[in-house]
Design an enzyme around this catalytic site. Structure first.
Site, mmCIF file in Angstrom:
data_model
loop_
_atom_site.group_PDB
_atom_site.id
_atom_site.type_symbol
_atom_site.label_atom_id
_atom_site.label_comp_id
_atom_site.label_asym_id
_atom_site.label_seq_id
_atom_site.Cartn_x
_atom_site.Cartn_y
_atom_site.Cartn_z
ATOM 1 N N ASP A 216 0.040 5.157 1.134
ATOM 2 C CA ASP A 216 -0.100 6.022 2.314
ATOM 3 C C ASP A 216 -0.170 5.184 3.587
ATOM 4 O OD1 ASP A 216 -1.141 8.927 1.084
ATOM 5 O OD2 ASP A 216 -1.668 7.190 -0.133
ATOM 6 N N ASP B 221 0.868 -1.161 0.000
ATOM 7 C CA ASP B 221 0.000 0.000 0.000
ATOM 8 C C ASP B 221 0.917 1.226 0.000
ATOM 9 O OD1 ASP B 221 -2.370 1.578 0.360
ATOM 10 O OD2 ASP B 221 -1.863 1.724 2.483
#
Length: 225
Positions: free
Chosen positions: A17, A15
């Site tokens: 953020d 991922d």
């Protein structure tokens, strides 16, 4: 860190953020600018940080206590996107250890990539402005495919572009949606406890195959020479 060792891993997907980068300062600044425009007092970054993983929905909730059902939500969301687009690379940095982690993967000829729900409009300027993303083998944004996480399609698309079976990959993320998407895609999953997680979140209940409290612990999960 969960004492797990993954065998046969041929790529690591992350991922964005809250997992590779700390974008909370820019996201918080953008929505706080909106508060100040309306004559409201500014709020500290630490107020916004737990909501960062939920994107615009989380930021607007933190700043204005507003949900998507509110009549003004769409207008506020569009304003937030425009403000954020103007500051998204000003304060965002990689989490401590991420540069070393990615360099170690590259040094071991282990492909890595990004699968994020962040739209291409925001993802690509960030990844192009930060040198550490130059070695990424794939970047899948929130609007690359027809679905976003927790749907598995973005992860399946990443594996396809890498020329790998989903089971050859592990996926690392700091949100329950990441773990749900990874599991649905047939990938082994890692919950990043150092990320944003969200208010009241208990990552130990997400069903991840492993958990880490720092980026470099990901290396300990891999059978690398």
């Amino acid at each position: 860190m969960t004492r797990t060792c993954f065998r046969g891993v041929r790529a690591v997907l992350f991922d964005l953020d809250g997992t590779l980068i700390d974008s909370a300062p820019d996201l918080g600044s953008a929505v706080d600018t909106m508060r100040v425009r309306r004559g409201l007092d500014p709020l500290p970054l630490e107020h916004y940080r737990p909501f960062t993983g939920s994107g615009a929905r989380g930021m607007l909730r933190a700043a204005f206590d507003i949900s998507p059902e509110h009549g003004e939500y769409e207008a506020l969301k569009n304003e937030f996107f425009d403000v954020y687009a103007g500051c998204l690379t000003q304060r965002t940095q990689a989490f401590d250890g991420v540069t070393h982690l990615l360099a170690s993967l590259v040094g071991q000829h282990m492909p890595w990539g990004v699968v994020t729900n962040k739209a291409e409009r925001f993802t690509l300027p960030i990844t192009r402005s930060m040198k550490l993303f130059a070695t990424a083998s794939v970047v899948i944004c929130g609007d690359t495919t027809a679905y976003a996480k927790p749907h598995p399609e973005p992860l399946l698309e990443a594996a396809s572009r890498l020329g790998l079976a989903p089971g050859d990959c592990i996926y690392v993320g700091d949100d329950q949606r990441d773990i749900l998407a990874g599991r649905a895609a047939g990938m082994r999953t890692v919950a990043a406890h150092y990320g944003y997680l969200g208010p009241g979140a208990d990552a130990s209940t997400w069903g991840a195959d492993a958990e880490v409290s720092s980026p470099l612990q990901v290396l300990n999960l891999l059978e690398l020479p």
